[in-house]
Write a protein that holds these residues in place. Structure first.
Motif, mmCIF file in Angstrom:
data_model
loop_
_atom_site.group_PDB
_atom_site.id
_atom_site.type_symbol
_atom_site.label_atom_id
_atom_site.label_comp_id
_atom_site.label_asym_id
_atom_site.label_seq_id
_atom_site.Cartn_x
_atom_site.Cartn_y
_atom_site.Cartn_z
ATOM 1 N N SER A 51 43.311 144.121 20.195
ATOM 2 C CA SER A 51 43.956 145.148 20.545
ATOM 3 C C SER A 51 42.625 145.979 21.672
ATOM 4 O O SER A 51 43.538 146.892 22.423
ATOM 5 N N ALA A 52 41.528 145.872 21.837
ATOM 6 C CA ALA A 52 41.149 146.700 22.739
ATOM 7 C C ALA A 52 41.327 146.510 24.533
ATOM 8 O O ALA A 52 42.026 148.309 24.987
ATOM 9 N N VAL A 62 23.857 141.371 30.150
ATOM 10 C CA VAL A 62 22.965 142.298 28.421
ATOM 11 C C VAL A 62 23.706 141.705 27.562
ATOM 12 O O VAL A 62 22.981 141.069 26.781
ATOM 13 N N SER A 63 24.929 141.833 27.984
ATOM 14 C CA SER A 63 25.407 141.399 26.455
ATOM 15 C C SER A 63 25.598 140.011 26.614
ATOM 16 O O SER A 63 25.555 139.116 24.900
ATOM 17 N N LEU A 64 25.325 139.201 27.721
ATOM 18 C CA LEU A 64 25.472 137.742 27.058
ATOM 19 C C LEU A 64 24.272 137.350 27.373
ATOM 20 O O LEU A 64 24.043 136.046 25.645
ATOM 21 N N LEU A 65 23.111 137.288 26.980
ATOM 22 C CA LEU A 65 22.040 137.579 26.273
ATOM 23 C C LEU A 65 22.124 138.318 24.859
ATOM 24 O O LEU A 65 21.622 137.406 23.813
ATOM 25 N N ILE A 66 22.398 139.233 24.444
ATOM 26 C CA ILE A 66 22.682 139.297 23.402
ATOM 27 C C ILE A 66 23.252 138.365 22.309
ATOM 28 O O ILE A 66 23.465 137.898 21.415
ATOM 29 N N ALA A 91 32.043 143.313 25.249
ATOM 30 C CA ALA A 91 33.216 142.214 23.915
ATOM 31 C C ALA A 91 33.476 141.170 24.936
ATOM 32 O O ALA A 91 33.634 140.462 24.186
ATOM 33 N N LEU A 92 33.952 141.228 26.424
ATOM 34 C CA LEU A 92 33.869 139.418 26.437
ATOM 35 C C LEU A 92 33.242 138.554 26.372
ATOM 36 O O LEU A 92 32.946 137.848 26.167
ATOM 37 N N ALA A 93 32.011 139.418 26.708
ATOM 38 C CA ALA A 93 30.470 138.749 26.972
ATOM 39 C C ALA A 93 30.243 138.321 25.394
ATOM 40 O O ALA A 93 30.033 137.045 25.470
ATOM 41 N N LEU A 94 30.395 138.690 24.687
ATOM 42 C CA LEU A 94 30.203 138.673 23.079
ATOM 43 C C LEU A 94 31.461 137.379 22.791
ATOM 44 O O LEU A 94 31.090 136.547 21.958
#
Length: 496
Positions: free
Chosen positions: A87-88, A172-176, A434-437
């Motif tokens: 729902s984001a 950065v999120s892809l790295l996380i 949200a997308l990257a994670l």
């Protein structure tokens, strides 16, 4: 045809209709509470189905599933906090419409689009299951690479105002997302000796903090105020243009949701963002997205609810669940002696058609149950912000802890919330996180498997026609915003 009539007869029995309504009501509640989800709702109620016949049991789980996916949209609209990650995108548009005094219109759009997406996904399940199952069989690791990259192309659309900041957040999120065990070799990475990080950061935990706590901090800037001066959401009537201008959008988003649903490891979260992205590309008024766009709400909700029926297609025909709730469905079906696969439609025709017809009726009932919830939920706008903020923090904490029964997740959730607030204050978009994670683990695993399949020669995967087709769509998806902007500039110069 006789099997369809048998399915109707079974579903329309009073006890089964009550089961459908009860499942919907509870599912919406699970979806609306931060930290809870459709997956959790289905899992919690599986033991309650042991004494039921298979058809009735699957109707209960279907109601919980559909209600759970829809439920997150109610708090997303009313307070800008998505109950579920799916729902984001709805929160982006719903919050803007509430500020304009159009909360009722937003809630009706959300409910109608959800019911539409779920209903037509059930028709796809009934009519196209064998064909779509063959497509699902063609989707392997090479195709999943481009599905993931195609999903990441949404970052371009979500960050058009500042592409550098959006891309930086995504990288950065892809790295996380790489924290935890290597998906193929299994050795730990970036765990720093913390056993809690062995499985990586839980996506739902981060998203709860990212989308809940920044809103809490904003409420506390004026703790004596209320979300609105009245608990009434205003007129819930829709304009005729809300429907006529969104028919194509709703069908496109539902089809996107169904196709995402049949792909294992994808789900309503990815479908919502992809549908939202495609709607923005096709829109005549893309500047309205993020400022209360009806098209954005319809796309996101039709897309994420389209996944519900789509995820059951590979489950029923091949025994391969297309989503986490579908995996729980698989366990429940086996418990009741109904084993999915090619022979399911002949050996257990009465049960499977009861499920399919029930799925369609549940999504029709969803509209009426959803409207009732929206009218009750609107009273949340009357609660003073200080009290509402406290309740949200408590629910977010309990919901986070309940996922893994781990206090470490609660600290991660609060850390994500503080980070999200800082990002909002400095105009960094949070949606790319949200997308990257969500897509990072899927992309990494697909690349590793593809490399193993072709012994390091990844280019060999383009011998697969579907991979090439998806690659072309991905390139066009990345290029489209820039091409469109260039054409608009040329058009403006001519008119000038």
């Amino acid at each position: 045809m006789s099997n369809v009539l048998i399915g109707f007869a079974n579903v329309l029995q009073p006890i089964n209709l009550l089961i459908c309504l009860g499942g919907l009501a509870v599912g919406v509640l699970f979806g609306a509470l931060p930290g809870f989800s459709a997956t959790m709702a289905v899992a919690v109620f599986v033991p309650f189905t042991y004494t039921m016949n298979p058809g009735t049991a699957l109707l209960l789980l279907s109601g919980l599933y559909c209600g759970g996916v829809y439920g997150g949209s109610i708090p997303a609209v009313l307070v800008g906090i998505p109950g579920t990650p799916a729902s984001a995108p709805t929160a982006l548009e719903g919050k803007a419409l509430v500020k304009k005094g159009e909360a009722g219109r937003a809630l009706n759009l959300v409910t109608l689009a959800s019911a539409f997406g779920g209903f037509f996904s059930s028709l796809a399940l009934l009519v196209c299951a064998p064909l779509l199952a063959k497509i699902a069989m063609m989707v392997g690791a090479p195709e999943q690479i481009f599905v993931a990259i195609f999903g990441l192309s949404v970052v371009v659309m979500l960050s058009q105002d500042n592409l550098f900041k959006g891309s930086l957040v995504a990288v950065v999120s892809l790295l996380i997302a790489c924290f935890g065990q290597d998906p193929v070799m299994g050795f730990p990475r970036f765990t720093y000796g913390r056993p809690e990080l062995t499985g990586g950061f839980d996506v739902v935990v981060i998203l709860i903090g990212l989308f809940s706590l920044p809103e809490v901090f904003k409420m506390l800037e004026d703790p004596l105020g209320k979300m609105a001066e009245t608990g009434k959401v205003g007129s819930m009537k829709l304009k005729l243009t809300d429907i006529t201008e969104n028919i194509v959008n709703a069908f496109r988003s539902t089809i996107c949701g169904v196709l995402i649903g049949i792909i294992p490891a994808a789900g309503p979260d990815i479908a919502a963002f992809l549908s939202y992205n495609e709607a923005k590309k096709a829109s005549k008024h893309p500047e309205e997205f993020g400022n209360g766009s009806a098209e954005g709400i319809v796309a996101a909700e039709a897309g994420n609810n389209g996944v519900t029926g789509g995820s059951l297609i590979p489950l029923l025909t091949l025994g391969i669940p297309g989503s986490a709730p579908a995996a729980i469905f698989l366990g429940a079906m086996i418990i009741h002696g109904v084993r999915p696969g090619p022979t399911l439609f002949t050996q257990h025709a009465d049960t499977v058609y009861t499920l399919i017809i029930g799925f369609a009726i549940i999504n029709l009932l969803l509209y009426f149950v959803g409207i009732a919830y929206c009218k009750c939920g609107s009273m949340i706008l009357l609660i003073p912000k200080a009290i509402l903020a406290t309740v949200i923090v408590i629910l977010a904490t309990i919901g986070t802890f309940s996922i893994n029964k781990n206090l470490f997740d609660v600290f991660v959730m609060f850390g994500a919330g503080v980070l999200g607030y800082i990002m909002l204050r400095n105009d960094f978009p949070t949606s790319p996180i949200a997308l990257a994670l969500l897509l990072g683990p899927m992309l990494e695993k697909a690349v590793a498997i593809t490399s193993t399949m072709y012994e390091g020669n990844i280019l060999a995967m383009f011998q697969r026609p579907l991979t090439t087709i998806l690659m072309v769509f991905t390139i066009l998806s990345f290029a489209f915003p820039f091409i469109k902007a260039h054409l608009e500039k040329k058009k403006a110069k001519r008119q000038g």
